[in-house]
Design a protein around this motif. Structure first.
Motif: not given
Length: 318
Positions: A130, A161, A166, A169
């Motif tokens: 992320c 991601v 976000h 995802a």
């Protein structure tokens, strides 16, 4: 009951990465017969430290790491025991400096003591990377995939991601968790399938990081020509002195020539198979010549081989 180890890398418990891991856990828990063990790498005290290259884990295969932290204690460290118990692993990590966090890097390299006895070979594994700021989540995903290859994990999927998408995802993370749970359940019920070196190469062929081109680039010193390879250089300039090492290097050259020719013809499956063999012979030749006397002054136990040599009778055609 199958156990999934859900690991939060170099991140706080709350935040984008933590939320993604929690969504993956939610997905995993929809599969009956699965339990999840959630850990945060930053919580362990004393902190998990880098590998010190002592090779004690290879001197005594199965002993574990000697460092005094959760991944050591000669196999009795808390996190070490939890990894050994796991039927599947999910790793969620923030992107730091265009790649994985230092905590995740340390975690992956400290899994090395599982390698001599193939204890994690074939374990189902998935990663989430992320990012915020500039991104680089795909680069981080490829790097984690590369480390997973080195440890012979069975890499299932990587989820890169960015914070900008976000929320969207989170659902993908749930699917990721469910995929790992189903694979973990099979691992528990059917037993773990140990992948050969060639099988590992082929498994990673369509993953975020594949061994074929990086290895060709490395072994040919960036030219993709077998004539310029480390193998050919060693033979032409008589850089190896041990007869056993020279014999291995000659086999490596034969396999490398076949791999390069297959790569030029775009037969990537054959190229992958032959390069895996070439790399096995090359790695063993190099170890025989340089490692055992110059890097670490000891001989590897007879029942442990860093790269198992393929038997001629086991070679697959095509």
């Amino acid at each position: 009951m199958a156990t999934i180890l859900a690991i939060l890398g170099g991140a706080r418990k709350k935040g984008f990465t933590g939320r993604l891991l929690d969504s993956a856990i939610e997905g995993a828990m929809t599969v009956e017969g699965v339990e999840v063990d959630r850990v945060c790498l930053l919580d362990f005290q004393p902190p998990i430290t880098p590998c010190i290259s002592c090779f004690e884990c290879w001197r005594s295969p199965g002993r574990g790491c000697i460092l005094k932290d959760a991944l050591g204690m000669e196999g009795n460290g808390d996190l070490y025991r939890r990894i050994k118990k796991a039927n599947g692993i999910i790793l969620a990590d923030p992107v730091h400096m265009h790649g994985p966090s230092s905590g995740t890097h340390v975690f992956m390299e400290r899994c090395y003591p599982f390698v001599p006895k193939d204890e994690l070979n074939g374990v189902p594994f998935a990663s989430i990377s992320c990012a915020s700021s500039g991104g680089w989540m795909h680069t981080a995903t490829r790097e984690i995939c590369r480390w997973a290859f080195c440890l012979h994990f069975k890499y299932l999927v990587g989820l890169p991601v960015h914070a900008i998408y976000h929320e969207e995802a989170l659902e993908e993370a749930r699917f990721l968790g469910r995929d790992v749970a189903e694979a973990a359940l099979a691992d528990e019920r059917e037993g773990r399938k140990i992948m050969t070196y060639e099988e590992t190469w082929l498994h990673y062929a369509d993953k975020p990081w594949s061994m074929l081109e990086p290895c060709l680039h490395n072994i040919t010193r960036g030219t993709f020509r077998w004539e310029d390879s480390l193998i050919e250089y060693g033979l032409r300039h008589s850089k190896l002195k041990k007869e056993e090492a020279i014999a291995l290097l000659e086999k490596a050259r034969k396999m490398l020539i076949e791999a390069v020719n297959a790569y030029r013809l775009n037969d990537l499956t054959l190229a992958t198979k032959r390069l895996a063999e070439a790399n096995t012979f090359w790695g063993n030749a190099s170890d025989k010549e340089f490692f055992e006397e110059n890097i670490v002054p000891w001989k590897m136990p007879d029942d442990v081989v860093y790269l198992k040599l393929p038997a001629e009778s086991e070679r697959r055609g095509g």
